[in-house]
Design an enzyme around this catalytic site. Structure first.
Site, PDB file in Angstrom:
ATOM      1  N   ASP A 207       0.820  -1.218   0.000  1.00 60.88           N
ATOM      2  CA  ASP A 207       0.000   0.000   0.000  1.00 60.88           C
ATOM      3  C   ASP A 207       0.850   1.262   0.000  1.00 60.88           C
ATOM      4  O   ASP A 207       0.318   2.363  -0.023  1.00 60.88           O
ATOM      5  CB  ASP A 207      -0.916  -0.016   1.237  1.00 60.88           C
ATOM      6  CG  ASP A 207      -1.980   1.071   1.202  1.00 60.88           C
ATOM      7  OD1 ASP A 207      -2.506   1.354   0.116  1.00 60.88           O
ATOM      8  OD2 ASP A 207      -2.271   1.658   2.263  1.00 60.88           O
ATOM      9  N   SER A 231      -7.290   5.372  -0.046  1.00 66.43           N
ATOM     10  CA  SER A 231      -7.549   4.016  -0.546  1.00 66.43           C
ATOM     11  C   SER A 231      -8.992   3.634  -0.279  1.00 66.43           C
ATOM     12  O   SER A 231      -9.518   3.870   0.811  1.00 66.43           O
ATOM     13  CB  SER A 231      -6.617   3.021   0.148  1.00 66.43           C
ATOM     14  OG  SER A 231      -5.266   3.347  -0.083  1.00 66.43           O
ATOM     15  N   GLN A 281      -5.760  -2.138  -6.470  1.00 64.05           N
ATOM     16  CA  GLN A 281      -6.316  -1.195  -5.509  1.00 64.05           C
ATOM     17  C   GLN A 281      -7.021  -0.071  -6.244  1.00 64.05           C
ATOM     18  O   GLN A 281      -6.589   0.356  -7.314  1.00 64.05           O
ATOM     19  CB  GLN A 281      -5.205  -0.608  -4.623  1.00 64.05           C
ATOM     20  CG  GLN A 281      -5.722   0.313  -3.524  1.00 64.05           C
ATOM     21  CD  GLN A 281      -4.595   0.833  -2.644  1.00 64.05           C
ATOM     22  OE1 GLN A 281      -3.950   1.817  -2.967  1.00 64.05           O
ATOM     23  NE2 GLN A 281      -4.371   0.157  -1.537  1.00 64.05           N
TER      24      GLN A 281
END
Length: 288
Positions: A207, A231, A281
């Site tokens: 991430d 996110s 993502q």
């Protein structure tokens, strides 16, 4: 063990407070929200601690529902959805101050041989990560030193990050840039020998830079920010055993950005070119 690597191991060492309930710490840092990779990594630890050791995780699908608060502990509640002959499924809810901030479903699979085996090779030449400047060194050289807040954050960063391409510092650097990026990464110190810790550390790292691929055609990765981003969800598939304290190449690209959302895809390879994990993502992007 390097202090930053030790802190990462401690961050992933959750306190079990009931059979299916765990508590994790959230560092009190100068961030607007708890780092999403930290929450995802801790949630996967919680799921893994309720699963047989001979069944490594093969996939996770997660949603970031609310921003977590730095410095406030997070409770992870695990639901044992299924324990089959080959697969185990867990659902995890991360709760902070009475509110669910994150959910994850993780699937674990007892390794077996299959009739099909192939992979796409890396799109970039692997090269030698040791010949590239670290992100911190490149920023320090360009800025003539780091501001105190960035220096403190750099000292606490548990991963050494090295971009294959030069960093973009100005709007002129951004002009004509494709939505692609690639970095070498590894933990700044050894993480021990627990396979689950390495998988969860990789989840943490995944991430860190992925949504940069969405930003690259719009703004420099460093300097004045024109975008706020968060996110929305995160998915990973783990293809092979992983050591997060050894160099891995993280190729990233954004196939589309529209409607205030940007999608990013990542592929993680080891130094021999074996595909270790795949990542997807979606992030929310708004003008700052």
């Amino acid at each position: 063990m390097n202090d930053s690597a030790q802190r990462l191991v401690e961050l992933l060492d959750l306190e079990r407070i009931e059979v299916n309930i765990f508590r994790g710490q959230s560092p009190d840092e100068s961030l607007q929200r708890a780092f999403g990779g930290q929450v995802a990594g801790q949630a996967l630890v919680a799921a893994g601690r309720t699963t047989e050791a001979d069944r490594p995780v093969h996939s996770l699908h997660a949603y970031f529902l609310r921003p977590g608060r730095p410095g406030v502990p997070i409770v992870y509640e695990v639901e044992r959805v299924r324990d089959g002959r080959s697969f185990t499924t867990r659902r995890v809810s991360a709760v902070q101050q009475g509110r669910t901030i994150f959910t994850m479903t993780a699937s674990f699979h007892r390794p077996e041989r299959g009739p099909v085996e192939h992979q796409l090779p890396p799109a970039r030449e692997l090269g030698d990560p040791e010949t590239l400047p670290s992100l911190v060194d490149e920023a320090r050289d360009h800025l003539g030193g780091l501001p105190d807040v960035l220096e403190r954050m750099a000292r606490r960063q548990p991963f050494d990050i090295r971009y294959l391409d030069r960093l973009r510092w100005t709007p002129e650097d951004v002009a004509g840039a494709e939505p692609r990026s690639a970095v070498w990464m590894r933990a700044v110190g050894p993480l021990g020998d627990d396979p689950l810790v390495h998988t969860c550390a990789l989840t943490y790292a995944s991430d860190t830079t992925l949504l940069d691929a969405v930003r690259i055609p719009v703004e420099p990765l460093w300097g004045a920010r024109t975008l706020d981003m968060a996110s929305l969800d995160h998915a990973m598939w783990f293809h092979r055993p992983i050591r997060a304290d050894e160099w891995f190449l993280y190729e990233q690209e954004s196939p589309v950005a529209t409607g205030g959302r940007g999608l990013a895809r990542g592929r993680i390879y080891d130094r021999s070119g074996r595909l270790l994990a795949s990542v997807v993502q979606e992030g929310l992007f708004r003008s700052a």
